[in-house]
Enzyme design. Structure first.
Site, PDB file in Angstrom:
ATOM      1  N   SER A 134     -16.249   4.417 -51.902  1.00 43.24           N
ATOM      2  CA  SER A 134     -17.394   5.327 -51.827  1.00 43.24           C
ATOM      3  C   SER A 134     -18.628   4.851 -52.579  1.00 43.24           C
ATOM      4  O   SER A 134     -19.726   5.368 -52.345  1.00 43.24           O
ATOM      5  CB  SER A 134     -16.982   6.688 -52.381  1.00 43.24           C
ATOM      6  OG  SER A 134     -16.411   6.532 -53.668  1.00 43.24           O
ATOM      7  N   TYR A 180     -14.584 -10.121 -62.581  1.00 41.39           N
ATOM      8  CA  TYR A 180     -15.866 -10.511 -63.165  1.00 41.39           C
ATOM      9  C   TYR A 180     -15.583 -11.465 -64.313  1.00 41.39           C
ATOM     10  O   TYR A 180     -14.590 -11.301 -65.017  1.00 41.39           O
ATOM     11  CB  TYR A 180     -16.614  -9.269 -63.663  1.00 41.39           C
ATOM     12  CG  TYR A 180     -17.959  -9.583 -64.263  1.00 41.39           C
ATOM     13  CD1 TYR A 180     -18.993 -10.068 -63.471  1.00 41.39           C
ATOM     14  CD2 TYR A 180     -18.193  -9.407 -65.624  1.00 41.39           C
ATOM     15  CE1 TYR A 180     -20.230 -10.379 -64.017  1.00 41.39           C
ATOM     16  CE2 TYR A 180     -19.426  -9.707 -66.180  1.00 41.39           C
ATOM     17  CZ  TYR A 180     -20.443 -10.189 -65.369  1.00 41.39           C
ATOM     18  OH  TYR A 180     -21.661 -10.500 -65.914  1.00 41.39           O
ATOM     19  N   TYR A 232     -15.799  -8.555 -73.091  1.00 39.91           N
ATOM     20  CA  TYR A 232     -15.373  -8.418 -71.687  1.00 39.91           C
ATOM     21  C   TYR A 232     -14.172  -9.313 -71.363  1.00 39.91           C
ATOM     22  O   TYR A 232     -13.041  -8.863 -71.339  1.00 39.91           O
ATOM     23  CB  TYR A 232     -16.553  -8.700 -70.725  1.00 39.91           C
ATOM     24  CG  TYR A 232     -16.191  -8.229 -69.332  1.00 39.91           C
ATOM     25  CD1 TYR A 232     -16.507  -6.936 -68.915  1.00 39.91           C
ATOM     26  CD2 TYR A 232     -15.457  -9.039 -68.462  1.00 39.91           C
ATOM     27  CE1 TYR A 232     -16.104  -6.477 -67.666  1.00 39.91           C
ATOM     28  CE2 TYR A 232     -15.055  -8.596 -67.223  1.00 39.91           C
ATOM     29  CZ  TYR A 232     -15.384  -7.310 -66.827  1.00 39.91           C
ATOM     30  OH  TYR A 232     -14.962  -6.861 -65.601  1.00 39.91           O
TER      31      TYR A 232
HETATM   32  P1  NAD Z   1     -17.686   1.888 -58.912  1.00 40.43           P
HETATM   33  O1  NAD Z   1     -17.592   2.830 -60.070  1.00 40.43           O
HETATM   34  O2  NAD Z   1     -18.994   1.820 -58.195  1.00 40.43           O
HETATM   35  O3  NAD Z   1     -16.577   2.253 -57.785  1.00 40.43           O
HETATM   36  C1  NAD Z   1     -15.312   2.699 -58.088  1.00 40.43           C
HETATM   37  C2  NAD Z   1     -14.644   3.225 -56.830  1.00 40.43           C
HETATM   38  O4  NAD Z   1     -13.291   3.600 -57.194  1.00 40.43           O
HETATM   39  C3  NAD Z   1     -15.291   4.504 -56.260  1.00 40.43           C
HETATM   40  O5  NAD Z   1     -15.174   4.477 -54.854  1.00 40.43           O
HETATM   41  C4  NAD Z   1     -14.406   5.623 -56.814  1.00 40.43           C
HETATM   42  O6  NAD Z   1     -14.386   6.819 -56.032  1.00 40.43           O
HETATM   43  C5  NAD Z   1     -13.061   4.933 -56.755  1.00 40.43           C
HETATM   44  N1  NAD Z   1     -12.062   5.526 -57.653  1.00 40.43           N
HETATM   45  C6  NAD Z   1     -12.078   5.608 -58.998  1.00 40.43           C
HETATM   46  N2  NAD Z   1     -10.932   6.193 -59.428  1.00 40.43           N
HETATM   47  C7  NAD Z   1     -10.192   6.463 -58.330  1.00 40.43           C
HETATM   48  C8  NAD Z   1      -8.926   7.051 -58.107  1.00 40.43           C
HETATM   49  N3  NAD Z   1      -8.161   7.461 -59.108  1.00 40.43           N
HETATM   50  N4  NAD Z   1      -8.506   7.193 -56.831  1.00 40.43           N
HETATM   51  C9  NAD Z   1      -9.276   6.794 -55.775  1.00 40.43           C
HETATM   52  N5  NAD Z   1     -10.469   6.202 -55.941  1.00 40.43           N
HETATM   53  C10 NAD Z   1     -10.920   6.045 -57.194  1.00 40.43           C
HETATM   54  O7  NAD Z   1     -17.200   0.491 -59.461  1.00 40.43           O
HETATM   55  P2  NAD Z   1     -17.541  -1.039 -59.133  1.00 40.43           P
HETATM   56  O8  NAD Z   1     -18.409  -1.534 -60.228  1.00 40.43           O
HETATM   57  O9  NAD Z   1     -17.934  -1.242 -57.729  1.00 40.43           O
HETATM   58  O10 NAD Z   1     -16.102  -1.684 -59.400  1.00 40.43           O
HETATM   59  C11 NAD Z   1     -15.203  -2.017 -58.357  1.00 40.43           C
HETATM   60  C12 NAD Z   1     -14.488  -3.299 -58.725  1.00 40.43           C
HETATM   61  O11 NAD Z   1     -15.447  -4.367 -58.795  1.00 40.43           O
HETATM   62  C13 NAD Z   1     -13.802  -3.248 -60.110  1.00 40.43           C
HETATM   63  O12 NAD Z   1     -12.606  -3.966 -60.059  1.00 40.43           O
HETATM   64  C14 NAD Z   1     -14.811  -3.968 -61.000  1.00 40.43           C
HETATM   65  O13 NAD Z   1     -14.237  -4.519 -62.159  1.00 40.43           O
HETATM   66  C15 NAD Z   1     -15.273  -5.060 -60.035  1.00 40.43           C
HETATM   67  N6  NAD Z   1     -16.529  -5.722 -60.408  1.00 40.43           N
HETATM   68  C16 NAD Z   1     -17.626  -5.006 -60.754  1.00 40.43           C
HETATM   69  C17 NAD Z   1     -18.779  -5.673 -61.149  1.00 40.43           C
HETATM   70  C18 NAD Z   1     -20.019  -4.914 -61.556  1.00 40.43           C
HETATM   71  O14 NAD Z   1     -20.930  -5.511 -62.127  1.00 40.43           O
HETATM   72  N7  NAD Z   1     -20.118  -3.632 -61.255  1.00 40.43           N
HETATM   73  C19 NAD Z   1     -18.819  -7.081 -61.142  1.00 40.43           C
HETATM   74  C20 NAD Z   1     -17.703  -7.790 -60.729  1.00 40.43           C
HETATM   75  C21 NAD Z   1     -16.540  -7.103 -60.365  1.00 40.43           C
END
Ligand code: NAD
Length: 407
Positions: free
Chosen positions: A56, A230, A240
């Site tokens: 989402s 990351y 981190y």
């Molecule tokens: P985000 O907070 O935008 O998205 C999290 C998603 O997980 C949402 O869709 C939320 O509804 C869902 N979610 C959370 N808890 C849940 C549950 N219990 N059941 C069902 N859905 C659930 O986060 P993001 O930053 O896009 O992170 C996603 C992945 O990408 C993670 O593994 C993060 O470490 C990785 N990541 C993020 C970055 C960054 O800079 N944001 C960089 C590299 C990797």
């Protein structure tokens, strides 16, 4: 009908409200961006059904939109969002998913969402039933959960924390409430906290999903799966990569190796590409999850200034396009680093970018912050996550909040 005027109520890295029309506009812009790539639409090309866990917002959403609106795949998403209630708007992820579903339906595409706790047996079973009834076998599973806690099937509650390991962290950070650079000190994590973070953000749940889909015979031949990691710069390593979250990411990366052994046994009937499990190391972007990480906000404000100057600051949707087009889509073979990972963080990790950040970091202070970092950009990106400060949206008008998740 339930139309209300919605004001932003942002408190640090939390937003208490979200704007349905702003979120919808955000999704429209991302879909427009994806369409401008002219990716090969059409479901006969081996990317028929895609399951996105964490669909989402953030990286899951970017990849889900690219799969649906770029490749014409049927997308089933799982997320955990707040539904609208009375005058209270739902969360941004609710409205993002709703708009994606509505636009997909208009275009004879499928983007459906199951809302609930992805860690639970209940939601896993609902997802399995939905796949059996509405989809058929899954070609690609994108695992993109970022959660603060997990209740596992045995009744344990695990919490994820952002702490260093073994040594106290002392350094600069940015206080989002005070909008100023502060010195922070974070005590090292306990063994329980390290384990808890691994249970929430490591690979255990990803493995449970893939094993369940395999058991139910719902993975297509040549099925692929990816989860996001990351690495980031030297200056955030203590907190981190070498901290609790980094340990969890190492667990996630090791899980990819385990899953890959199983999935690489078959290949796609149409394209001949071999299945597998991979980690994609993505760039830093502003999301609900990343803005909660101390130090990273300050680093990102510097990074975005540099990347924007070079026109290399990709969004979650840009990274989703790249992930599919260059690595995971039909006919694509993942290109991997020496550790077997997909790397989408190349612009961020370029030597000259990192060298400049390493020079700026020791000298950045509240006096020169405005020149050395792009805080207004970070702040706008954060507001945009919740549908605020999006151009073309008239925030003075009441807006419908009671919007169904699926069309
Ligand atoms: P985000 O907070 O935008 O998205 C999290 C998603 O997980 C949402 O869709 C939320 O509804 C869902 N979610 C959370 N808890 C849940 C549950 N219990 N059941 C069902 N859905 C659930 O986060 P993001 O930053 O896009 O992170 C996603 C992945 O990408 C993670 O593994 C993060 O470490 C990785 N990541 C993020 C970055 C960054 O800079 N944001 C960089 C590299 C990797």
């Amino acid at each position: 009908m339930a139309e209300f005027l919605i004001e932003p109520r942002i408190r640090g890295f939390i937003s208490l409200t979200s704007h349905p029309a702003g979120c919808a506009k955000n999704i429209d812009l991302q879909i427009e961006r994806i369409r401008s790539e002219n990716l090969p639409m059409g479901q006969k090309n081996g990317l028929q059904n895609v399951l996105v866990i964490g669909s989402s917002t953030g990286y899951g959403l970017g990849a889900a939109l690219a799969a649906c609106f770029g490749y014409g795949a049927n997308v089933l998403g799982v997320c955990f969002e707040r539904k609208p209630e009375g005058e209270k708007p739902g969360s941004a992820g609710w409205y993002n998913s709703a708009r994606a579903s509505e636009t997909a339906a208009q275009d004879n595409l499928i983007f459906q969402t199951i809302n609930g706790d992805a860690f639970s047996d209940d939601i896993k079973n609902q997802t399995i039933e939905s796949i059996k009834k509405e989809y058929g076998k899954i070609d690609l599973v994108i695992y993109s959960l970022a959660a603060p806690r997990r209740n596992d099937a045995q009744g344990n509650v695990w919490n994820s924390v952002l702490k260093p390991i073994d040594q106290r962290y002392e350094g600069k950070s940015f206080d989002l409430r005070k909008e100023s650079i502060t010195d922070i000190s974070i005590e090292p994590a306990t063994a329980d906290e390290i384990l808890g973070t691994q249970k929430v953000m490591g690979g255990e749940d990803w493995q449970e999903w893939i094993e369940l889909l395999a058991e139910q015979n719902l993975l297509a031949d040549g099925a692929r799966t990816v989860a996001f990691s990351y690495i980031g710069p030297e200056i955030t390593q203590a907190l981190y990569r070498n901290g609790t979250i980094g340990e969890a990411k190492k667990h996630l990366e090791n899980t990819a190796i385990v899953l890959d052994k199983v999935l690489s046994q078959t290949s796609n009937n149409i394209t001949g590409t071999v299945g597998g499990a991979w980690i994609s190391v993505n760039k830093a972007v502003v999301t609900q999850a990343s803005s909660a990480i101390p130090v990273v906000g300050l680093y990102m404000s510097i990074l975005f200034r540099l990347l924007n100057e070079r026109n290399e600051n990709e969004s979650t949707c840009d990274q989703g396009i790249r992930l599919l087009r260059d690595h995971l889509a039909p006919h694509s073979e993942p290109r991997l680093d020496e550790a077997g990972r997909i790397r989408l963080d190349d612009f961020e990790m370029a030597d000259d970018v990192q060298h400049t950040i390493a020079e700026i970091w020791p000298m950045i202070s509240n006096n020169n912050f405005a020149d050395l970092a792009d805080w207004p950009y970070f702040k706008k990106e954060f507001a945009n996550l919740f549908g605020f400060e999006i151009s073309g949206v008239d925030y003075s008008l009441p807006v419908e909040v009671d919007i169904p998740l699926n069309s």
